[in-house]
Scaffold this motif. Structure first.
Motif, PDB file in Angstrom:
ATOM      1  N   ASP A 106     -52.145 -45.720 -65.660  1.00  0.00           N
ATOM      2  CA  ASP A 106     -51.270 -44.846 -64.858  1.00  0.00           C
ATOM      3  C   ASP A 106     -52.090 -43.757 -64.187  1.00  0.00           C
ATOM      4  O   ASP A 106     -53.115 -43.329 -64.709  1.00  0.00           O
ATOM      5  CB  ASP A 106     -50.232 -44.153 -65.755  1.00  0.00           C
ATOM      6  CG  ASP A 106     -49.129 -45.093 -66.178  1.00  0.00           C
ATOM      7  OD1 ASP A 106     -49.204 -46.280 -65.799  1.00  0.00           O
ATOM      8  OD2 ASP A 106     -48.205 -44.640 -66.872  1.00  0.00           O
ATOM      9  N   ASP A 108     -51.082 -40.701 -63.706  1.00  0.00           N
ATOM     10  CA  ASP A 108     -50.629 -39.340 -64.027  1.00  0.00           C
ATOM     11  C   ASP A 108     -51.400 -38.642 -65.147  1.00  0.00           C
ATOM     12  O   ASP A 108     -51.008 -37.572 -65.602  1.00  0.00           O
ATOM     13  CB  ASP A 108     -49.136 -39.348 -64.359  1.00  0.00           C
ATOM     14  CG  ASP A 108     -48.834 -40.248 -65.535  1.00  0.00           C
ATOM     15  OD1 ASP A 108     -49.782 -40.704 -66.188  1.00  0.00           O
ATOM     16  OD2 ASP A 108     -47.649 -40.494 -65.800  1.00  0.00           O
ATOM     17  N   GLN A 110     -51.687 -39.642 -68.200  1.00  0.00           N
ATOM     18  CA  GLN A 110     -51.171 -39.912 -69.547  1.00  0.00           C
ATOM     19  C   GLN A 110     -51.997 -40.992 -70.251  1.00  0.00           C
ATOM     20  O   GLN A 110     -51.904 -41.149 -71.462  1.00  0.00           O
ATOM     21  CB  GLN A 110     -49.709 -40.331 -69.474  1.00  0.00           C
ATOM     22  CG  GLN A 110     -48.794 -39.153 -69.226  1.00  0.00           C
ATOM     23  CD  GLN A 110     -47.333 -39.558 -69.303  1.00  0.00           C
ATOM     24  OE1 GLN A 110     -46.880 -40.406 -68.563  1.00  0.00           O
ATOM     25  NE2 GLN A 110     -46.609 -38.931 -70.202  1.00  0.00           N
ATOM     26  N   ARG A 169     -48.262 -48.719 -74.466  1.00  0.00           N
ATOM     27  CA  ARG A 169     -48.269 -48.284 -73.075  1.00  0.00           C
ATOM     28  C   ARG A 169     -48.797 -49.420 -72.205  1.00  0.00           C
ATOM     29  O   ARG A 169     -49.260 -50.430 -72.723  1.00  0.00           O
ATOM     30  CB  ARG A 169     -49.139 -47.038 -72.934  1.00  0.00           C
ATOM     31  CG  ARG A 169     -48.623 -45.919 -73.816  1.00  0.00           C
ATOM     32  CD  ARG A 169     -48.946 -44.548 -73.304  1.00  0.00           C
ATOM     33  NE  ARG A 169     -49.037 -44.413 -71.880  1.00  0.00           N
ATOM     34  CZ  ARG A 169     -48.079 -43.892 -71.091  1.00  0.00           C
ATOM     35  NH1 ARG A 169     -46.953 -43.494 -71.620  1.00  0.00           N
ATOM     36  NH2 ARG A 169     -48.282 -43.766 -69.806  1.00  0.00           N
ATOM     37  N   ARG A 213     -47.694 -35.726 -68.975  1.00  0.00           N
ATOM     38  CA  ARG A 213     -48.262 -35.952 -67.650  1.00  0.00           C
ATOM     39  C   ARG A 213     -48.679 -34.630 -67.024  1.00  0.00           C
ATOM     40  O   ARG A 213     -48.061 -33.590 -67.248  1.00  0.00           O
ATOM     41  CB  ARG A 213     -47.306 -36.784 -66.782  1.00  0.00           C
ATOM     42  CG  ARG A 213     -46.325 -36.014 -66.011  1.00  0.00           C
ATOM     43  CD  ARG A 213     -45.234 -36.748 -65.283  1.00  0.00           C
ATOM     44  NE  ARG A 213     -45.345 -38.087 -64.802  1.00  0.00           N
ATOM     45  CZ  ARG A 213     -45.877 -38.433 -63.659  1.00  0.00           C
ATOM     46  NH1 ARG A 213     -46.434 -37.545 -62.888  1.00  0.00           N
ATOM     47  NH2 ARG A 213     -45.843 -39.689 -63.284  1.00  0.00           N
TER      48      ARG A 213
HETATM   49 MG    MG Z   1     -46.410 -41.179 -66.976  1.00  0.00          MG
END
Ligand code: MG
Ligand code: UDP
Length: 323
Positions: A106, A108, A110, A169, A213
């Motif tokens: 991702d 962001d 994370q 995730r 995030r």
């Molecule tokens: Mg995220």
């Protein structure tokens, strides 16, 4: 430093590691992510590429990507004609990836790119085909959301044959063998939390504490997550259809017993007009269950309809030179 076998040794410029990054309105997060990713990959010392997939963002994501692609040859991007969802964005990136090792991550912050060297080492050793990550806690998440998430995972455990890991995730590193198997799955309804365990192979789990995030905000509302979980259930289990049939059988048995009861009552006590209220209750109850089961059937039909239409998963509006 370990030497990782290059996929296409004839092409000396082919990257060995591909990072696939779905981006939806991430103009603030991308520069931070880029720095971190480049730093983590530089430590590995292998040729790599960053594939950003702009999933129809409404902010300046695309211009940020154009800028990075313009000044760094290792950056490539795809931009969709509209928002097709994260699953479609990941698929597009995975299809475009050229590396022997491919990472989905991702934008962001994370998913810590600093974990990539460790994941790579583990897969390159040949013992595992995939290194996946899961967060061990849900810090910073609303309690109601955590509650429903836990409920979802325990339900999935009971009604599907695959093991969907709680807190897993989409941050994964996989080898070519794993990726090719993944890309063989043609379905439109791509619930990757289920698709990954479905293809099998040896997966090593990396655990880390939840990281909130850094920039922007999450695109997942509670309602969106709820619908996503229903998608997952329907894609990987036909148990709800069985539940619908069980309801049918139970209602049938209840009807038979009531008929017997009514006949016996008539024979023993004669009849009086009473019990209309309970009749209404029974009618409401039965029609409720019928609507529920029709709904369940309808969900499977709708998914089947989507699959048979065979529409593309995404439409690309613009791409960088190297794709
Ligand atoms: Mg995220
Ligand atoms: N994302 C995407 N398309 C969407 C929604 C999200 O490509 O329709 C991307 C988003 O830019 C981010 C990743 O998917 O890189 C995860 O999204 P988000 O952080 O909103 O989800 P969460 O981390 O809360 O699961």
């Amino acid at each position: 430093m370990t030497n990782y076998p290059a996929r296409n040794s004839a092409d000396a410029t082919a990257p060995n590691i591909s990072l696939v990054v779905p981006c939806y309105n991430e103009e603030e997060a991308i520069p931070v992510f880029y720095e971190e990713a480049v730093k983590a990959l530089a430590a590995v010392g292998e040729r790599f590429e960053l594939i950003f997939v702009d999933d129809g963002s409404k902010d300046g994501t695309l211009s940020v990507l154009r800028m990075f692609a313009g000044r760094d040859d290792r950056v490539r991007y795809l931009s969709f004609s509209r928002n097709f969802g994260k699953e479609a964005a990941m698929l597009a990136g995975l299809q475009a990836a050229r590396g022997e090792y491919v990472v989905t991550v991702d934008a962001d912050g994370q998913d810590p790119p600093s974990l990539i060297p460790q994941m790579l080492e583990c897969v390159a050793s040949g013992e595992y085909d995939c290194a996946a990550s899961r967060r061990v806690n849900r810090v910073g998440e609303p309690p109601v959301r955590s509650f429903f998430a836990r409920g979802f995972y325990s339900l999935m455990k009971r009604i599907t044959d695959i093991e969907i890991i709680d807190g897993a995730r989409d941050f994964r590193l996989m080898n070519r063998r794993y990726l090719d198997a993944l890309l063989e799955l043609p379905e439109r309804n791509r619930f990757s939390k289920g698709i990954f365990p479905w293809v099998g192979f040896a997966t090593k789990w990396f655990e880390y504490e939840n990281i909130e995030r850094k920039e922007g905000k999450t695109k997942w509302s509670f309602w969106k997550l709820f619908l996503y979980s229903l998608d997952g259930i329907i894609a990987f289990s036909s148990k709800p259809l069985a539940v619908a049939s069980v309801f049918g059988v139970l209602m049938f048995l209840a009807a038979i017993s009531s008929i017997i009861f009514v006949i016996v009552r008539k024979l023993v006590w004669g009849d009086a007009v009473s019990g209309w209220a309970s009749t209404v209750c029974v009618i409401l109850f039965c029609s409720g269950i019928q609507l529920f089961t029709i709904g369940v059937l309808g969900s499977y039909m709708a998914k089947t309809y989507n699959e048979v239409k065979r529409r593309p998963h995404y439409i690309i509006r613009e791409k960088s030179r190297w794709i």
